[in-house]
Scaffold this motif. Sequence first.
Motif, PDB file in Angstrom:
ATOM      1  N   ALA A  24       0.823  -1.210   0.000  1.00 17.16           N
ATOM      2  CA  ALA A  24       0.000   0.000   0.000  1.00 17.16           C
ATOM      3  C   ALA A  24       0.858   1.262   0.000  1.00 17.16           C
ATOM      4  O   ALA A  24       0.425   2.318  -0.484  1.00 17.16           O
ATOM      5  CB  ALA A  24      -0.936  -0.002   1.206  1.00 17.16           C
ATOM      6  N   ARG A  25       2.089   1.146   0.516  1.00 17.40           N
ATOM      7  CA  ARG A  25       3.010   2.285   0.536  1.00 17.40           C
ATOM      8  C   ARG A  25       3.840   2.365  -0.749  1.00 17.40           C
ATOM      9  O   ARG A  25       4.738   3.211  -0.849  1.00 17.40           O
ATOM     10  CB  ARG A  25       3.925   2.193   1.749  1.00 17.40           C
ATOM     11  CG  ARG A  25       3.201   2.277   3.085  1.00 17.40           C
ATOM     12  CD  ARG A  25       4.175   2.285   4.257  1.00 17.40           C
ATOM     13  NE  ARG A  25       3.480   2.262   5.542  1.00 17.40           N
ATOM     14  CZ  ARG A  25       3.990   2.727   6.675  1.00 17.40           C
ATOM     15  NH1 ARG A  25       5.217   3.255   6.688  1.00 17.40           N
ATOM     16  NH2 ARG A  25       3.307   2.651   7.794  1.00 17.40           N
ATOM     17  N   GLY A  26       3.563   1.487  -1.684  1.00 21.38           N
ATOM     18  CA  GLY A  26       4.228   1.552  -2.970  1.00 21.38           C
ATOM     19  C   GLY A  26       5.500   0.764  -3.106  1.00 21.38           C
ATOM     20  O   GLY A  26       6.254   0.941  -4.069  1.00 21.38           O
ATOM     21  N   HIS A  27       5.765  -0.151  -2.178  1.00 24.15           N
ATOM     22  CA  HIS A  27       7.001  -0.931  -2.211  1.00 24.15           C
ATOM     23  C   HIS A  27       6.809  -2.244  -2.958  1.00 24.15           C
ATOM     24  O   HIS A  27       5.713  -2.827  -2.955  1.00 24.15           O
ATOM     25  CB  HIS A  27       7.491  -1.213  -0.794  1.00 24.15           C
ATOM     26  CG  HIS A  27       7.835   0.021  -0.023  1.00 24.15           C
ATOM     27  ND1 HIS A  27       8.926   0.807  -0.324  1.00 24.15           N
ATOM     28  CD2 HIS A  27       7.223   0.622   1.031  1.00 24.15           C
ATOM     29  CE1 HIS A  27       8.984   1.835   0.514  1.00 24.15           C
ATOM     30  NE2 HIS A  27       7.959   1.746   1.352  1.00 24.15           N
ATOM     31  N   GLN A  28       7.888  -2.721  -3.568  1.00 26.84           N
ATOM     32  CA  GLN A  28       7.878  -4.018  -4.231  1.00 26.84           C
ATOM     33  C   GLN A  28       8.138  -5.108  -3.203  1.00 26.84           C
ATOM     34  O   GLN A  28       9.119  -5.066  -2.463  1.00 26.84           O
ATOM     35  CB  GLN A  28       8.954  -4.058  -5.321  1.00 26.84           C
ATOM     36  CG  GLN A  28       8.698  -3.091  -6.468  1.00 26.84           C
ATOM     37  CD  GLN A  28       9.859  -3.073  -7.439  1.00 26.84           C
ATOM     38  OE1 GLN A  28      11.012  -2.933  -7.048  1.00 26.84           O
ATOM     39  NE2 GLN A  28       9.550  -3.222  -8.713  1.00 26.84           N
ATOM     40  N   VAL A  29       7.250  -6.094  -3.176  1.00 25.37           N
ATOM     41  CA  VAL A  29       7.293  -7.146  -2.160  1.00 25.37           C
ATOM     42  C   VAL A  29       7.184  -8.504  -2.837  1.00 25.37           C
ATOM     43  O   VAL A  29       6.441  -8.673  -3.807  1.00 25.37           O
ATOM     44  CB  VAL A  29       6.124  -6.976  -1.151  1.00 25.37           C
ATOM     45  CG1 VAL A  29       6.076  -8.147  -0.174  1.00 25.37           C
ATOM     46  CG2 VAL A  29       6.253  -5.658  -0.402  1.00 25.37           C
ATOM     47  N   LEU A  30       7.930  -9.469  -2.318  1.00 26.73           N
ATOM     48  CA  LEU A  30       7.756 -10.861  -2.703  1.00 26.73           C
ATOM     49  C   LEU A  30       7.646 -11.678  -1.423  1.00 26.73           C
ATOM     50  O   LEU A  30       8.469 -11.524  -0.512  1.00 26.73           O
ATOM     51  CB  LEU A  30       8.927 -11.375  -3.542  1.00 26.73           C
ATOM     52  CG  LEU A  30       8.882 -12.871  -3.908  1.00 26.73           C
ATOM     53  CD1 LEU A  30       7.680 -13.193  -4.789  1.00 26.73           C
ATOM     54  CD2 LEU A  30      10.185 -13.302  -4.579  1.00 26.73           C
ATOM     55  N   VAL A  31       6.629 -12.531  -1.341  1.00 27.26           N
ATOM     56  CA  VAL A  31       6.417 -13.389  -0.180  1.00 27.26           C
ATOM     57  C   VAL A  31       6.656 -14.836  -0.596  1.00 27.26           C
ATOM     58  O   VAL A  31       6.103 -15.304  -1.596  1.00 27.26           O
ATOM     59  CB  VAL A  31       4.988 -13.241   0.377  1.00 27.26           C
ATOM     60  CG1 VAL A  31       4.817 -14.111   1.620  1.00 27.26           C
ATOM     61  CG2 VAL A  31       4.679 -11.781   0.698  1.00 27.26           C
ATOM     62  N   LEU A  32       7.468 -15.536   0.178  1.00 31.17           N
ATOM     63  CA  LEU A  32       7.674 -16.969   0.004  1.00 31.17           C
ATOM     64  C   LEU A  32       7.073 -17.676   1.205  1.00 31.17           C
ATOM     65  O   LEU A  32       7.362 -17.321   2.351  1.00 31.17           O
ATOM     66  CB  LEU A  32       9.160 -17.305  -0.120  1.00 31.17           C
ATOM     67  CG  LEU A  32       9.917 -16.641  -1.270  1.00 31.17           C
ATOM     68  CD1 LEU A  32      11.370 -17.111  -1.293  1.00 31.17           C
ATOM     69  CD2 LEU A  32       9.248 -16.914  -2.608  1.00 31.17           C
ATOM     70  N   ASP A  33       6.242 -18.674   0.944  1.00 24.56           N
ATOM     71  CA  ASP A  33       5.510 -19.304   2.041  1.00 24.56           C
ATOM     72  C   ASP A  33       5.253 -20.768   1.726  1.00 24.56           C
ATOM     73  O   ASP A  33       4.915 -21.134   0.594  1.00 24.56           O
ATOM     74  CB  ASP A  33       4.165 -18.600   2.262  1.00 24.56           C
ATOM     75  CG  ASP A  33       3.315 -19.265   3.325  1.00 24.56           C
ATOM     76  OD1 ASP A  33       3.723 -19.241   4.493  1.00 24.56           O
ATOM     77  OD2 ASP A  33       2.254 -19.816   2.976  1.00 24.56           O
ATOM     78  N   THR A  34       5.424 -21.604   2.739  1.00 28.65           N
ATOM     79  CA  THR A  34       5.023 -22.999   2.639  1.00 28.65           C
ATOM     80  C   THR A  34       3.591 -23.101   3.142  1.00 28.65           C
ATOM     81  O   THR A  34       3.338 -22.906   4.335  1.00 28.65           O
ATOM     82  CB  THR A  34       5.936 -23.899   3.487  1.00 28.65           C
ATOM     83  OG1 THR A  34       7.285 -23.723   3.065  1.00 28.65           O
ATOM     84  CG2 THR A  34       5.549 -25.363   3.334  1.00 28.65           C
ATOM     85  N   PHE A  35       2.647 -23.381   2.259  1.00 25.11           N
ATOM     86  CA  PHE A  35       1.239 -23.414   2.668  1.00 25.11           C
ATOM     87  C   PHE A  35       1.004 -24.521   3.682  1.00 25.11           C
ATOM     88  O   PHE A  35       1.376 -25.677   3.465  1.00 25.11           O
ATOM     89  CB  PHE A  35       0.339 -23.647   1.458  1.00 25.11           C
ATOM     90  CG  PHE A  35      -1.117 -23.775   1.824  1.00 25.11           C
ATOM     91  CD1 PHE A  35      -1.849 -22.671   2.205  1.00 25.11           C
ATOM     92  CD2 PHE A  35      -1.737 -25.021   1.829  1.00 25.11           C
ATOM     93  CE1 PHE A  35      -3.188 -22.781   2.561  1.00 25.11           C
ATOM     94  CE2 PHE A  35      -3.070 -25.148   2.175  1.00 25.11           C
ATOM     95  CZ  PHE A  35      -3.795 -24.022   2.540  1.00 25.11           C
ATOM     96  N   GLN A  36       0.405 -24.148   4.818  1.00 26.23           N
ATOM     97  CA  GLN A  36       0.074 -25.103   5.868  1.00 26.23           C
ATOM     98  C   GLN A  36      -1.374 -24.875   6.284  1.00 26.23           C
ATOM     99  O   GLN A  36      -1.678 -23.877   6.935  1.00 26.23           O
ATOM    100  CB  GLN A  36       1.009 -24.934   7.079  1.00 26.23           C
ATOM    101  CG  GLN A  36       2.466 -25.232   6.771  1.00 26.23           C
ATOM    102  CD  GLN A  36       3.361 -24.989   7.976  1.00 26.23           C
ATOM    103  OE1 GLN A  36       3.110 -24.109   8.791  1.00 26.23           O
ATOM    104  NE2 GLN A  36       4.401 -25.778   8.092  1.00 26.23           N
ATOM    105  N   PRO A  37      -2.287 -25.781   5.918  1.00 24.98           N
ATOM    106  CA  PRO A  37      -3.703 -25.571   6.239  1.00 24.98           C
ATOM    107  C   PRO A  37      -3.982 -25.497   7.732  1.00 24.98           C
ATOM    108  O   PRO A  37      -4.985 -24.915   8.145  1.00 24.98           O
ATOM    109  CB  PRO A  37      -4.395 -26.781   5.595  1.00 24.98           C
ATOM    110  CG  PRO A  37      -3.317 -27.794   5.422  1.00 24.98           C
ATOM    111  CD  PRO A  37      -2.060 -27.034   5.175  1.00 24.98           C
ATOM    112  N   ASP A  38      -3.091 -26.066   8.558  1.00 32.81           N
ATOM    113  CA  ASP A  38      -3.297 -26.034  10.001  1.00 32.81           C
ATOM    114  C   ASP A  38      -2.315 -25.092  10.689  1.00 32.81           C
ATOM    115  O   ASP A  38      -1.937 -25.307  11.844  1.00 32.81           O
ATOM    116  CB  ASP A  38      -3.175 -27.443  10.589  1.00 32.81           C
ATOM    117  CG  ASP A  38      -4.393 -28.299  10.278  1.00 32.81           C
ATOM    118  OD1 ASP A  38      -5.455 -27.722   9.973  1.00 32.81           O
ATOM    119  OD2 ASP A  38      -4.288 -29.532  10.323  1.00 32.81           O
ATOM    120  N   SER A  39      -1.908 -24.028   9.992  1.00 36.17           N
ATOM    121  CA  SER A  39      -1.109 -23.003  10.663  1.00 36.17           C
ATOM    122  C   SER A  39      -1.965 -22.323  11.721  1.00 36.17           C
ATOM    123  O   SER A  39      -3.198 -22.365  11.680  1.00 36.17           O
ATOM    124  CB  SER A  39      -0.628 -21.966   9.645  1.00 36.17           C
ATOM    125  OG  SER A  39      -1.728 -21.237   9.123  1.00 36.17           O
ATOM    126  N   ALA A  40      -1.306 -21.682  12.694  1.00 39.49           N
ATOM    127  CA  ALA A  40      -2.043 -21.044  13.789  1.00 39.49           C
ATOM    128  C   ALA A  40      -3.046 -20.024  13.268  1.00 39.49           C
ATOM    129  O   ALA A  40      -4.177 -19.933  13.754  1.00 39.49           O
ATOM    130  CB  ALA A  40      -1.060 -20.383  14.754  1.00 39.49           C
TER     131      ALA A  40
END
Length: 370
Positions: A24-40
Amino acid sequence: MTRVEYLLVGYGIAGATLAAELRARGHQVLVLDTFQPDSASRVAAGLMNPVAGKRFALAWRADELLPVAAAFYQTQEQRLGQRFFFELPILKLFSSVGEQNTIIARSADQPWQDFVEDPGAELPARPGVRQELGGLRIRRGGYVRIGELLSALAAEGEQEGWLRHETFDWTKLVAQPDGSLTYAGRVQARHLVCCEGAAAIHNPYFQWLPITPNQGEVLDVECAGLPEAEVLNKGAYVVPLGEHRFRVGATYRWPPFAAGTTTEARQELSQRLHDMTDQPFRVTGQRAGVRPAVRDRKPLLGTHPALPNVHIFNGLGSKGVMMAPRLAQVLADWLEKGIEPWPEVNIRRYFTLYSSGPAPAGPATPAPRS
């Protein structure tokens, strides 16, 4: 090579809110995530409660956190065309005369009056609710369908290319002479922010922080005779999900704990629901997740003491849905403007626990950040 300003590891409530704030502040972002259906984050009922724990204390900075959280979730609703945030009163049911007297006496004073209805008023009858000792209605609470929100944001991220589902390999993170970081030879970033939740105990750069995994289990139940206009609370919460469905939780288990769900938690939560209703109910599901708890019960924000472009956003515990949007702003202000995070959450409070020791695989250790 993908080039971004911020590479985020993890996409629970911390990673999701920080990614949204930075973008929203105009920054370039990349997120890497291991999908876990039972994450907290995905297991939790998403309760927003301005009152904390058995001592019935006002939650830390509740008057500041709640409006920012509500605004954030409402903004996401408008953007994505889907409802996630439900503002509902919370009915705190008294367990004993002593508790009744203590809570009513405390809630008669400021700043309690901003969060509770008339503590001396008699509760109207609620069919299906056991309220023999009375209770107190808490204002400005509610819940967020956090699993649905994360899924909707993730779908957007995958489509637009700023979210990738993959397991992060710390050995592939390398510092470059210009101060940037490269990951796996295909991503270059100015900053890395660690948002892995309880998995941070395996993070080679932040293992020294006092994060302790804490397991919580919840039940999904159907109960035709239970009212759906309030969240109930008496040793556990009962969050209405619509169509006579409710989420009941949560347990707290410290290590060592069993992987997955347990019969013990099912019995405990079923009994707590029995304590709140005389109506029959049917358990339709049970889930377990692991929260990132911190010794002093405050989140962890800030920059590594020896790596000025490696940061952390973690330790949100059981109130992450309420805290994350405002704290994402706090961390973004630090990353973008150099405004120090609040002392209560700044990881500087734990720098005495840090020892440089042998350097882990990955970025070389540069000079400390001032």
